[in-house]
Design a protein around this motif. Structure first.
Motif, PDB file in Angstrom:
ATOM      1  N   ILE A 177     -58.442 -91.024   4.248  1.00  0.00           N
ATOM      2  CA  ILE A 177     -58.608 -91.375   2.837  1.00  0.00           C
ATOM      3  C   ILE A 177     -58.855 -90.124   2.004  1.00  0.00           C
ATOM      4  O   ILE A 177     -58.283 -89.965   0.910  1.00  0.00           O
TER       5      ILE A 177
ATOM      6  N   VAL B 228     -56.486 -88.927  -1.164  1.00  0.00           N
ATOM      7  CA  VAL B 228     -57.138 -88.816  -2.474  1.00  0.00           C
ATOM      8  C   VAL B 228     -56.975 -87.397  -3.031  1.00  0.00           C
ATOM      9  O   VAL B 228     -56.821 -87.204  -4.242  1.00  0.00           O
TER      10      VAL B 228
ATOM     11  N   LEU C 225     -54.422 -98.819  -1.723  1.00  0.00           N
ATOM     12  CA  LEU C 225     -54.739 -98.820  -0.293  1.00  0.00           C
ATOM     13  C   LEU C 225     -54.549-100.218   0.280  1.00  0.00           C
ATOM     14  O   LEU C 225     -55.138-101.185  -0.203  1.00  0.00           O
TER      15      LEU C 225
ATOM     16  N   VAL D 169     -63.250 -95.786   0.218  1.00  0.00           N
ATOM     17  CA  VAL D 169     -62.681 -95.360  -1.067  1.00  0.00           C
ATOM     18  C   VAL D 169     -63.751 -94.686  -1.926  1.00  0.00           C
ATOM     19  O   VAL D 169     -63.519 -93.617  -2.508  1.00  0.00           O
TER      20      VAL D 169
ATOM     21  N   VAL E 259     -63.830 -98.136  -7.253  1.00  0.00           N
ATOM     22  CA  VAL E 259     -63.021 -99.279  -6.828  1.00  0.00           C
ATOM     23  C   VAL E 259     -62.685-100.126  -8.046  1.00  0.00           C
ATOM     24  O   VAL E 259     -63.576-100.674  -8.701  1.00  0.00           O
TER      25      VAL E 259
ATOM     26  N   GLY F  59     -58.120 -97.939  -5.936  1.00  0.00           N
ATOM     27  CA  GLY F  59     -59.112 -96.929  -6.249  1.00  0.00           C
ATOM     28  C   GLY F  59     -58.665 -96.092  -7.421  1.00  0.00           C
ATOM     29  O   GLY F  59     -57.476 -95.802  -7.567  1.00  0.00           O
TER      30      GLY F  59
END
Length: 256
Positions: A123, A127, A138, A189, A196, A248
């Motif tokens: 992740i 990102v 995601l 996240v 989120v 996210g």
């Protein structure tokens, strides 16, 4: 998974596609640019990349499979978007060997997190590909859906095994290395520095309903699709969804 614009495939993709399309539209308005730069990690043959390119965006697909990338090239050409789709061989672990950091308005990470050695690292990598203001889509396998499916198939020991296993696996023959709860995905996240924006359950009912019923009963497909969409946002159904989708957003995007 098929093209999200095709009716039968919409049972599996409609919720994700709707959320993603809305997020991209918001990015277009915020940036003032009609064409966004989108990264699709593990994008395979372009199930989402090609429809995103049809919207006018530039899409880079990173996938470890040469065969999938060949199929992507063919599908993009058939859809008339070959000039907006680029495929490169690679994976989430070595992502920045093949793409640039901080260069994308949106990153898709669909069906990838289940297969990486370290989900948190995976992740963080995707990102890091985002610009200062951007969105992450995601999609990952849900634990509860697998437990329910095994139980309904009469495999009660396997259902219990999946429920108790740290990775959510029902046995050595399980083809999925790891499954997640909605809480685990939101923690990942947020741990990567994003807010989120939304959580949706995907394929809450679609995998449990006999295909023959959906295909032969008049109006069943449309009715089931509406049911999926209605249940997707309700937390009570996240725990039994086959897949979970988390949107996210960078903190700058949220504040904007």
């Amino acid at each position: 998974m098929s093209d999200p614009l095709r009716p039968r495939a919409s049972l599996r993709t409609a919720v994700v596609w709707e959320v993603l399309q809305d997020a991209l539209e918001r990015r277009v308005k915020a940036t003032g640019r009609d064409a966004l730069d989108v990264l699709d990690t593990g994008g395979g043959s372009g199930n989402f990349a090609v429809p995103v390119a049809r919207l006018g965006h530039r899409v880079t697909v990173v996938d470890p499979s040469p065969n999938a990338l060949f199929a992507l090239e063919r599908r993009a050409a058939e859809a008339g978007v070959a000039d907006r789709v680029r495929g490169v061989q690679g994976d989430a672990h070595g992502l920045f060997d093949v793409v640039e950091r901080g260069a994308y308005d949106a990153v898709l990470c669909h069906g990838v997190l289940e297969y990486v050695d370290d989900a948190a690292e995976g992740i963080r990598n995707v990102v890091a590909a985002l610009r200062s203001e951007g969105v992450l889509s995601l999609l990952a396998a849900g634990l509860g859906g697998a437990v329910l499916a095994r139980a309904l198939a009469g495999h009660f020991k396997e259902a219990k095994q999946a429920l108790e296993d740290p990775n959510g696996r029902w046995g050595t023959g399980d083809p999925v290395p790891r499954r997640f709860t909605a809480e685990q995905l939101t923690e990942l996240v947020e741990g990567a520095g994003l807010e989120v924006g939304a959580v949706h359950g995907v394929r809450v009912f679609a995998d449990l309903v006999p295909g023959v019923l959906v295909d032969t009963e008049p109006g069943a497909l449309e009715a089931l699709l509406k049911l999926e969409e209605a249940a997707a946002e309700l937390p009570a159904f996240h725990s039994v969804a086959t897949q979970l989708h988390v949107l996210g957003e960078t903190r700058g995007t949220v504040e904007a």
